[in-house]
Design an enzyme around this catalytic site. Structure first.
Site, PDB file in Angstrom:
ATOM      1  CG  PHE A   1      64.533  46.146  36.877  1.00 31.72           C
ATOM      2  CD1 PHE A   1      65.796  45.677  36.703  1.00 31.72           C
ATOM      3  CD2 PHE A   1      64.032  47.253  36.410  1.00 31.72           C
ATOM      4  CE1 PHE A   1      66.759  46.530  35.993  1.00 31.72           C
ATOM      5  CE2 PHE A   1      64.918  48.127  35.752  1.00 31.72           C
ATOM      6  CZ  PHE A   1      66.261  47.748  35.415  1.00 31.72           C
TER       7      PHE A   1
ATOM      8  CE  LYS B   1      53.991  45.281  41.302  1.00 38.46           C
ATOM      9  NZ  LYS B   1      54.661  44.850  40.110  1.00 38.46           N
TER      10      LYS B   1
ATOM     11  CD  GLU C   1      56.453  44.610  35.898  1.00 46.64           C
ATOM     12  OE1 GLU C   1      56.579  44.760  37.028  1.00 46.64           O
ATOM     13  OE2 GLU C   1      56.376  45.356  34.934  1.00 46.64           O
TER      14      GLU C   1
ATOM     15  CB  CYS D   1      68.470  54.387  42.234  1.00 49.80           C
ATOM     16  SG  CYS D   1      68.991  53.699  43.749  1.00 49.80           S
TER      17      CYS D   1
ATOM     18  CD  GLU E   1      66.889  56.666  36.762  1.00 46.36           C
ATOM     19  OE1 GLU E   1      65.661  56.534  36.254  1.00 46.36           O
ATOM     20  OE2 GLU E   1      67.397  56.234  37.579  1.00 46.36           O
TER      21      GLU E   1
HETATM   22  P1  NAD Z   1      59.381  51.162  37.537  1.00 44.23           P
HETATM   23  O1  NAD Z   1      58.765  52.524  38.037  1.00 44.23           O
HETATM   24  O2  NAD Z   1      58.904  50.841  36.208  1.00 44.23           O
HETATM   25  O3  NAD Z   1      58.661  49.882  38.469  1.00 44.23           O
HETATM   26  C1  NAD Z   1      58.718  49.912  39.902  1.00 44.23           C
HETATM   27  C2  NAD Z   1      57.346  49.214  40.300  1.00 44.23           C
HETATM   28  O4  NAD Z   1      56.129  50.078  39.931  1.00 44.23           O
HETATM   29  C3  NAD Z   1      57.509  47.560  39.807  1.00 44.23           C
HETATM   30  O5  NAD Z   1      56.861  46.842  40.594  1.00 44.23           O
HETATM   31  C4  NAD Z   1      56.182  47.929  38.506  1.00 44.23           C
HETATM   32  O6  NAD Z   1      55.410  46.768  38.180  1.00 44.23           O
HETATM   33  C5  NAD Z   1      55.343  48.986  39.206  1.00 44.23           C
HETATM   34  N1  NAD Z   1      54.817  49.905  38.033  1.00 44.23           N
HETATM   35  C6  NAD Z   1      55.587  50.274  37.008  1.00 44.23           C
HETATM   36  N2  NAD Z   1      54.801  51.120  36.043  1.00 44.23           N
HETATM   37  C7  NAD Z   1      53.592  51.513  37.081  1.00 44.23           C
HETATM   38  C8  NAD Z   1      52.697  52.249  36.705  1.00 44.23           C
HETATM   39  N3  NAD Z   1      52.487  52.758  35.659  1.00 44.23           N
HETATM   40  N4  NAD Z   1      51.569  52.211  37.747  1.00 44.23           N
HETATM   41  C9  NAD Z   1      51.862  51.480  38.879  1.00 44.23           C
HETATM   42  N5  NAD Z   1      52.638  50.602  38.961  1.00 44.23           N
HETATM   43  C10 NAD Z   1      53.773  50.785  38.066  1.00 44.23           C
HETATM   44  O7  NAD Z   1      60.673  51.009  37.920  1.00 44.23           O
HETATM   45  P2  NAD Z   1      61.638  49.978  37.520  1.00 44.23           P
HETATM   46  O8  NAD Z   1      62.191  49.948  35.747  1.00 44.23           O
HETATM   47  O9  NAD Z   1      61.406  48.545  37.838  1.00 44.23           O
HETATM   48  O10 NAD Z   1      63.069  50.390  38.135  1.00 44.23           O
HETATM   49  C11 NAD Z   1      64.079  51.492  37.799  1.00 44.23           C
HETATM   50  C12 NAD Z   1      63.885  52.606  38.246  1.00 44.23           C
HETATM   51  O11 NAD Z   1      63.733  52.393  39.875  1.00 44.23           O
HETATM   52  C13 NAD Z   1      65.030  53.667  37.917  1.00 44.23           C
HETATM   53  O12 NAD Z   1      64.253  54.861  37.780  1.00 44.23           O
HETATM   54  C14 NAD Z   1      65.937  53.869  39.346  1.00 44.23           C
HETATM   55  O13 NAD Z   1      66.402  55.017  39.535  1.00 44.23           O
HETATM   56  C15 NAD Z   1      64.864  53.579  40.513  1.00 44.23           C
HETATM   57  N6  NAD Z   1      65.328  53.285  41.524  1.00 44.23           N
HETATM   58  C16 NAD Z   1      65.254  54.124  42.517  1.00 44.23           C
HETATM   59  C17 NAD Z   1      65.854  53.681  43.723  1.00 44.23           C
HETATM   60  C18 NAD Z   1      65.938  54.605  44.869  1.00 44.23           C
HETATM   61  O14 NAD Z   1      66.235  54.404  45.993  1.00 44.23           O
HETATM   62  N7  NAD Z   1      65.618  56.145  44.722  1.00 44.23           N
HETATM   63  C19 NAD Z   1      66.474  52.707  43.861  1.00 44.23           C
HETATM   64  C20 NAD Z   1      66.180  51.547  42.940  1.00 44.23           C
HETATM   65  C21 NAD Z   1      65.740  51.827  41.685  1.00 44.23           C
END
Ligand code: NAD
Length: 498
Positions: A149, A173, A176, A281, A383
């Site tokens: 997000f 994808k 959401e 991140c 985190e």
């Molecule tokens: P998230 O893992 O909850 O969601 C990321 C994606 O995965 C979304 O599209 C979501 O719909 C999907 N998703 C979520 N739970 C899932 C599951 N159980 N099974 C399958 N798909 C699933 O992450 P978020 O809250 O959207 O983003 C924040 C996180 O992203 C933080 O931990 C941040 O550090 C990380 N992030 C990392 C980087 C990097 O470059 N390393 C960059 C940006 C964000």
């Protein structure tokens, strides 16, 4: 109330699964719409569209694919403000920050404009008598991007332009939580001349993701999100035989040495810890002053600045920090602040009671600053992903490096110092993917790779830069001999090239 569906076969389509998720405006707390969650059948339609458009696209000349990237750059530039407003309306970050996000994504499109150079193979003449060899890069087929997000435009742009430029089909994808800006991107790809069906978007949740992970026609998956999800995507995707790069969460430290320019370090910490409400991140979430004297001076200068942060709706001029993305996330971050107090850390600035006048239902949290955090506390280990900066006092440079190296995450790190020796030793010794020297958020530019180490990345490839090109292509080596009159006869042993 808006409704966001999918984008399949070159068209925006409504969801048919009957499953939806809510969309909020974090500034007001209001529910502004809903987003459809794709079923396995909808995922299949998106993958099939990409699969059928891909071979003809891969046959296009490199120059033609490059020109589409030039057009995409122009189209995104023209729509930058529209994209930024869509980001702010659903993510909450300030408009200026959202514009910066679009710009950083655009830089990957600019990188992809160098496609002819990026796709150049290697050639060796006369490796045997009358034999030449060439190595070429070919596309994988259909690639998938699953994005978080916190950068709804930049992170899809880390992936889709390079995948497509390299000759692949693509299915996105997005998160959401803020689906409108990625949906706009789909229109822009089409407007730039990307063929209908080559780039698709399905919205959804775990069920949608699972359908993508198991789909037999998906060749590769790029993921960015939390570590637990990244690990799941990596394990499941590779178990299904796919190439996977899965970037995860982070806990980024910033070491402040006794010789650092303290004003510069304080400015850096303010932006890096509280910008985008800490939902980056690469946000700095741990300050590591070396020695009590620096620590005391740092806290003394930071505390009033954190109290004076200008918080408000992202669309208001002069606002430095907007709300958090959802109420659920706000509660999670607030509960970490409660936990830090219980664990015995010193809460120097408490933003938990912050109220935004006129926006009482918005997802706001004031900036929080902890001192005397220790490495056994959960507020240090986990985190938090909010506007919470923890200070862990180190006695020495070596103690700071050992602490950083012992942490499970390895995304970014920074050191503030005037000492070249210390900076060089630090950059060499830390087991972290991206290092800043007097640069708090060392996000590499598009022509270098972005990626963390340890549990911040699963897989072998970083994203964008040449790493991105390598991820989205497979190498083929072609050894050729032409009938020039040289006859070696039948060879029954390993050929020895002379
Ligand atoms: P998230 O893992 O909850 O969601 C990321 C994606 O995965 C979304 O599209 C979501 O719909 C999907 N998703 C979520 N739970 C899932 C599951 N159980 N099974 C399958 N798909 C699933 O992450 P978020 O809250 O959207 O983003 C924040 C996180 O992203 C933080 O931990 C941040 O550090 C990380 N992030 C990392 C980087 C990097 O470059 N390393 C960059 C940006 C964000």
């Amino acid at each position: 109330m808006k409704e966001v569906g999918h984008f399949i076969g070159g068209k925006a389509v409504a969801g048919t699964s009957g499953r939806f998720g809510p969309i909020f405006d974090p500034a007001t707390g209001e529910e502004t719409g809903r987003v459809a969650f794709a079923s396995a059948a909808e995922v299949d339609a998106a993958v099939r569209a990409a699969k059928s458009a891909q071979p003809a696209w891969a046959e296009q000349t490199v120059l033609r694919r490059m020109r589409v990237m030039f057009k995409l750059k122009e189209v995104i530039e023209r729509n930058a403000d529209r994209l930024a407003r869509a980001i702010t309306a659903e993510h909450g970050k300030t408009l200026e920050d959202a514009r910066g996000e679009v710009q950083r994504g655009l830089e990957v499109v600019e990188f992809a404009c160098g496609l002819p150079q990026l796709m150049k193979g290697e050639f060796s003449q006369q490796v045997g008598t009358g034999i030449d060899i060439l190595s070429v890069r070919q596309p994988l087929g259909v690639c998938v991007g699953i994005t978080p997000f916190n950068f709804p435009v930049m992170i899809p742009l880390w992936m889709a332009p390079l995948a497509v430029a390299c000759g692949n089909g693509f299915v996105l994808k997005p998160s959401e939580k803020d689906p409108t800006a990625p949906a706009i991107l789909m229109e822009l790809f089409l407007e730039a001349g990307v063929p209908e069906g080559l780039v698709n978007l399905v919205n959804g949740d775990k069920e949608t993701v699972n359908a993508l992970l198991a789909h037999p026609d998906v060749a590769a998956i790029s993921f960015v999100g939390a570590t637990a999800t990244a690990e799941y995507i990596y394990r499941t995707g590779t178990a299904h035989g796919k190439r996977v790069q899965a970037l995860g969460g982070a806990k980024n430290h910033m070491v402040v040495m006794p010789d650092a320019d303290l004003d510069m370090a304080v400015d850096a910490l303010m932006g890096a810890a509280y910008g985008s409400a800490g939902e980056r991140c690469m946000a700095v979430s741990v300050a590591v002053p070396v020695g009590d004297k620096v620590a005391d001076a740092l806290i003394e200068r930071l505390a009033p600045r954190v109290r004076q942060l200008k918080i408000g709706p992202g669309t208001e001029p002069g606002v430095e920090m907007g709300p958090l993305v959802t109420r659920e996330h706000l509660e999670k971050v607030r509960s970490y602040v409660d936990l830090g107090v219980m664990e015995g850390a010193e809460l120097v600035v408490d933003g938990r009671d912050f109220k935004m006048q006129g926006y009482e239902k918005g997802f706001y949290l004031g900036g929080c600053l902890f001192d005397r955090v220790t490495t056994d506390m959960r507020i240090y280990k986990d985190e938090i992903f909010g506007p919470v900066l923890s200070t862990v006092r180190a006695k020495s440079f070596d103690e700071a490096v050992a602490m950083i190296n012992a942490h499970e995450y390895g995304n970014g790190v920074a050191i503030f110092t005037r000492d070249g020796d210390a900076a060089r030793a630090f950059a060499n010794a830390v087991n972290i993917g991206m290092v800043g020297i007097n640069v708090p958020i060392p996000v590499p530019v598009a022509f270098h790779g972005f990626g963390g180490w340890k549990r911040s990345l699963f897989g072998d490839h970083h994203t964008h830069g040449m790493e991105g090109v390598r991820f989205y292509t497979k190498l083929k080596a072609i050894t050729a001999r032409w009938p020039t009159g040289i006859r070696a006869g039948a060879e029954f042993s390993m050929p020895q090239l002379r």
